[in-house]
Motif scaffolding. Structure first.
Motif, PDB file in Angstrom:
ATOM      1  N   VAL A  77     -12.920  93.177  60.017  1.00  0.00           N
ATOM      2  CA  VAL A  77     -12.642  94.555  59.576  1.00  0.00           C
ATOM      3  C   VAL A  77     -13.559  95.521  59.994  1.00  0.00           C
ATOM      4  O   VAL A  77     -14.548  95.585  59.834  1.00  0.00           O
ATOM      5  CB  VAL A  77     -12.228  94.572  58.097  1.00  0.00           C
ATOM      6  CG1 VAL A  77     -11.973  95.844  57.662  1.00  0.00           C
ATOM      7  CG2 VAL A  77     -11.602  93.750  57.623  1.00  0.00           C
ATOM      8  N   ILE A  78     -12.678  96.570  60.677  1.00  0.00           N
ATOM      9  CA  ILE A  78     -13.602  97.680  61.246  1.00  0.00           C
ATOM     10  C   ILE A  78     -13.017  99.216  60.944  1.00  0.00           C
ATOM     11  O   ILE A  78     -11.623  99.378  60.786  1.00  0.00           O
ATOM     12  CB  ILE A  78     -13.511  97.885  63.046  1.00  0.00           C
ATOM     13  CG1 ILE A  78     -13.934  96.429  63.327  1.00  0.00           C
ATOM     14  CG2 ILE A  78     -14.018  98.917  63.692  1.00  0.00           C
ATOM     15  CD1 ILE A  78     -13.849  96.386  64.901  1.00  0.00           C
ATOM     16  N   LEU A  79     -13.892  99.961  60.357  1.00  0.00           N
ATOM     17  CA  LEU A  79     -13.760 101.230  59.881  1.00  0.00           C
ATOM     18  C   LEU A  79     -13.906 102.105  61.201  1.00  0.00           C
ATOM     19  O   LEU A  79     -14.995 102.138  61.739  1.00  0.00           O
ATOM     20  CB  LEU A  79     -14.685 101.840  58.750  1.00  0.00           C
ATOM     21  CG  LEU A  79     -14.621 103.280  58.260  1.00  0.00           C
ATOM     22  CD1 LEU A  79     -13.132 103.436  57.682  1.00  0.00           C
ATOM     23  CD2 LEU A  79     -15.649 103.591  57.200  1.00  0.00           C
ATOM     24  N   ALA A  80     -12.662 102.817  61.414  1.00  0.00           N
ATOM     25  CA  ALA A  80     -12.831 103.613  62.704  1.00  0.00           C
ATOM     26  C   ALA A  80     -13.747 104.425  62.983  1.00  0.00           C
ATOM     27  O   ALA A  80     -14.444 104.590  64.136  1.00  0.00           O
ATOM     28  CB  ALA A  80     -11.383 104.247  63.001  1.00  0.00           C
ATOM     29  N   ASN A  81     -14.103 105.165  61.919  1.00  0.00           N
ATOM     30  CA  ASN A  81     -15.341 106.089  61.989  1.00  0.00           C
ATOM     31  C   ASN A  81     -16.278 105.756  60.745  1.00  0.00           C
ATOM     32  O   ASN A  81     -15.896 105.951  59.713  1.00  0.00           O
ATOM     33  CB  ASN A  81     -14.764 107.730  61.869  1.00  0.00           C
ATOM     34  CG  ASN A  81     -15.635 108.600  62.006  1.00  0.00           C
ATOM     35  OD1 ASN A  81     -16.782 108.604  61.536  1.00  0.00           O
ATOM     36  ND2 ASN A  81     -15.705 109.737  62.953  1.00  0.00           N
ATOM     37  N   SER A  82     -17.357 105.480  61.003  1.00  0.00           N
ATOM     38  CA  SER A  82     -18.447 105.106  60.195  1.00  0.00           C
ATOM     39  C   SER A  82     -18.780 106.016  59.220  1.00  0.00           C
ATOM     40  O   SER A  82     -19.517 105.829  58.125  1.00  0.00           O
ATOM     41  CB  SER A  82     -19.571 104.549  60.819  1.00  0.00           C
ATOM     42  OG  SER A  82     -20.098 105.389  61.723  1.00  0.00           O
ATOM     43  N   GLU A  83     -18.476 107.526  59.575  1.00  0.00           N
ATOM     44  CA  GLU A  83     -18.944 108.403  58.650  1.00  0.00           C
ATOM     45  C   GLU A  83     -17.799 108.657  57.788  1.00  0.00           C
ATOM     46  O   GLU A  83     -18.176 109.320  56.693  1.00  0.00           O
ATOM     47  CB  GLU A  83     -19.031 109.684  59.653  1.00  0.00           C
ATOM     48  CG  GLU A  83     -20.060 109.947  60.524  1.00  0.00           C
ATOM     49  CD  GLU A  83     -21.434 109.679  59.866  1.00  0.00           C
ATOM     50  OE1 GLU A  83     -21.967 110.482  59.270  1.00  0.00           O
ATOM     51  OE2 GLU A  83     -22.282 108.815  60.529  1.00  0.00           O
ATOM     52  N   ALA A  84     -16.795 108.149  57.621  1.00  0.00           N
ATOM     53  CA  ALA A  84     -15.672 108.413  56.777  1.00  0.00           C
ATOM     54  C   ALA A  84     -15.793 107.739  55.404  1.00  0.00           C
ATOM     55  O   ALA A  84     -15.493 106.395  55.216  1.00  0.00           O
ATOM     56  CB  ALA A  84     -14.409 107.908  57.264  1.00  0.00           C
ATOM     57  N   GLY A  85     -16.743 108.316  54.595  1.00  0.00           N
ATOM     58  CA  GLY A  85     -16.738 107.940  53.163  1.00  0.00           C
ATOM     59  C   GLY A  85     -15.749 108.626  52.144  1.00  0.00           C
ATOM     60  O   GLY A  85     -15.126 109.641  52.509  1.00  0.00           O
ATOM     61  N   CYS A  86     -15.771 108.314  51.037  1.00  0.00           N
ATOM     62  CA  CYS A  86     -14.905 109.170  49.943  1.00  0.00           C
ATOM     63  C   CYS A  86     -15.962 109.550  48.880  1.00  0.00           C
ATOM     64  O   CYS A  86     -16.583 108.823  48.311  1.00  0.00           O
ATOM     65  CB  CYS A  86     -13.836 108.243  49.226  1.00  0.00           C
ATOM     66  SG  CYS A  86     -13.120 108.846  47.930  1.00  0.00           S
ATOM     67  N   PRO A  87     -16.174 110.774  48.769  1.00  0.00           N
ATOM     68  CA  PRO A  87     -17.041 111.563  47.986  1.00  0.00           C
ATOM     69  C   PRO A  87     -16.779 110.986  46.280  1.00  0.00           C
ATOM     70  O   PRO A  87     -17.709 110.596  45.730  1.00  0.00           O
ATOM     71  CB  PRO A  87     -16.872 112.940  47.917  1.00  0.00           C
ATOM     72  CG  PRO A  87     -15.943 113.243  49.152  1.00  0.00           C
ATOM     73  CD  PRO A  87     -15.540 111.890  49.701  1.00  0.00           C
ATOM     74  N   MET A  88     -15.593 110.601  46.020  1.00  0.00           N
ATOM     75  CA  MET A  88     -15.085 110.288  44.550  1.00  0.00           C
ATOM     76  C   MET A  88     -15.706 108.892  44.529  1.00  0.00           C
ATOM     77  O   MET A  88     -16.346 108.545  43.409  1.00  0.00           O
ATOM     78  CB  MET A  88     -13.483 110.119  44.384  1.00  0.00           C
ATOM     79  CG  MET A  88     -13.310 109.120  43.104  1.00  0.00           C
ATOM     80  SD  MET A  88     -11.929 110.040  42.369  1.00  0.00           S
ATOM     81  CE  MET A  88     -10.652 110.064  43.327  1.00  0.00           C
ATOM     82  N   ALA A  89     -15.636 107.901  45.441  1.00  0.00           N
ATOM     83  CA  ALA A  89     -15.853 106.528  45.318  1.00  0.00           C
ATOM     84  C   ALA A  89     -17.400 106.422  45.458  1.00  0.00           C
ATOM     85  O   ALA A  89     -18.080 105.446  44.840  1.00  0.00           O
ATOM     86  CB  ALA A  89     -15.495 105.900  46.790  1.00  0.00           C
ATOM     87  N   GLU A  90     -18.059 107.284  45.905  1.00  0.00           N
ATOM     88  CA  GLU A  90     -19.674 107.631  45.826  1.00  0.00           C
ATOM     89  C   GLU A  90     -20.221 108.091  44.489  1.00  0.00           C
ATOM     90  O   GLU A  90     -21.434 107.994  44.525  1.00  0.00           O
ATOM     91  CB  GLU A  90     -20.226 108.124  47.200  1.00  0.00           C
ATOM     92  CG  GLU A  90     -19.948 107.274  48.543  1.00  0.00           C
ATOM     93  CD  GLU A  90     -19.988 107.949  49.800  1.00  0.00           C
ATOM     94  OE1 GLU A  90     -20.495 108.952  49.851  1.00  0.00           O
ATOM     95  OE2 GLU A  90     -19.470 107.403  50.517  1.00  0.00           O
TER      96      GLU A  90
END
Ligand code: 13P
Ligand code: SF4
Length: 303
Positions: A77-90
């Motif tokens: 499983v690959i996340l296309a852009n490694s910077e793509a986080g969700c602020p709510m999830a964090e």
């Protein structure tokens, strides 16, 4: 290369390398065009479990790629852009919620899917915005500790008055940014349009809506409605996608600030690299996959 040439390259590489591309509906239009599946968080998790390819590229944010890995641990499983986080999830982690759980014994912990895999390991069930009310209603528990989104939690609690809810103060910065004054402005500019909003918006905004629903729920409503004009109270890509799909109808973003920069960080070039194996490979410890899976399976079973 033009966008069109790049899209064709990606389509060839994805076939050659046995890759399935999943894209959330908040992704840029040129990415959605080359995806095998586009949809909301629930739809993506269902497709992830069904996909036959050996590699899945997620065009979305980190928790979505983690969900795919939990459902298909044997796949790359690959996340296309490694910077793509969700602020709510964090906003909330396992330690914080473990401490809150100790303060509320007897409460079932229900997690919005927009949480980390690690946090899901200590939750009883997971929900998406489209399945939340149904799942929480179907749970046998009468007391619910809902994390992390207090706006979605408030919306669910109002639909299920027979249960007791404890909400924390997390939420989506993109949707929570919208105010009643934005609604007044949009309604003044488009007085004959219906207002469709996502339940991640604040309760006073949700209270003014003609329809409340998840990303897919909003799109379905607009497709089926006899009305011609809609103010769209969710990420700006939804108004854009709907206007391409339904050119005889008019879609107005509730605010130009309804942009999730985390969703928009992924580019077509990232997808091109990801189908060749670059991007962030999601690696999760076996025990995290096992324990988080229980919470996601419960969502699929009850939803
Ligand atoms: P849905 O995809 O469930 O509508 O949630 C919206 C969202 O904020 C995704 O990050
Ligand atoms: Fe997270 Fe909100 Fe962006 Fe969704 S829209 S990824 S909840 S910040």
């Amino acid at each position: 290369m033009t966008i069109h040439e790049l899209q064709n390259e990606i389509l060839c590489l994805k076939k050659e390398n046995d890759v399935c591309i999943l894209a959330h509906s908040y992704q840029a239009h040129e990415i959605q065009e080359i995806a095998d599946y586009t949809g909301d968080s629930f739809g993506l998790s269902v497709q992830a479990a069904k996909a036959e390819q050996k590699t899945i590229v997620m065009c979305g944010v980190n928790f979505m790629a983690e969900t795919v890995k939990i459902l298909s641990p044997e796949k790359t499983v690959i996340l296309a852009n490694s910077e793509a986080g969700c602020p709510m999830a964090e906003q909330m982690d396992k330690d914080i919620i473990s401490a809150v759980k100790r303060q509320y014994p007897g409460y079932a912990v229900v997690a919005y899917i927009n949480t980390t895999a690690e946090l899901k390991t200590i939750c009883d069930a997971c929900v998406t915005s489209s399945s939340a009310v149904k799942i929480v209603k179907n749970l046998p528990d009468k007391k619910i500790l809902f994390v992390p989104d207090c706006n979605l939690g408030d919306y669910i609690a109002k639909q299920i008055p027979e249960k007791t809810f404890k909400l924390l103060s997390g939420g989506c910065p993109t949707h929570a940014r919208i105010s009643v004054s934005d609604v007044k402005k949009a309604k003044a500019a488009h007085p004959d349009a219906l207002l469709l909003v996502h339940p991640e918006c604040k309760p006073d905004v949700v209270a003014l809506a003609d329809f409340i629903g998840s990303t897919t729920g909003i799109m379905e409503f607009a497709r089926k409605s006899e009305y011609k004009k809609f103010i769209i109270g969710t990420e700006i890509s939804i108004a854009e996608s709907l206007s391409y799909e339904l050119p005889d109808k008019h879609f107005y973003p509730l605010s130009k600030d309804l942009v999730c920069h985390n969703m928009k960080v992924t580019t077509l070039m990232d997808v091109y690299r990801a189908v060749q194996g670059c991007g962030k490979e999601i690696i999760l410890p076996e025990n995290v996959i096992r324990d988080a899976r229980k919470c996601i399976d419960r969502m699929i079973e009850l939803g």
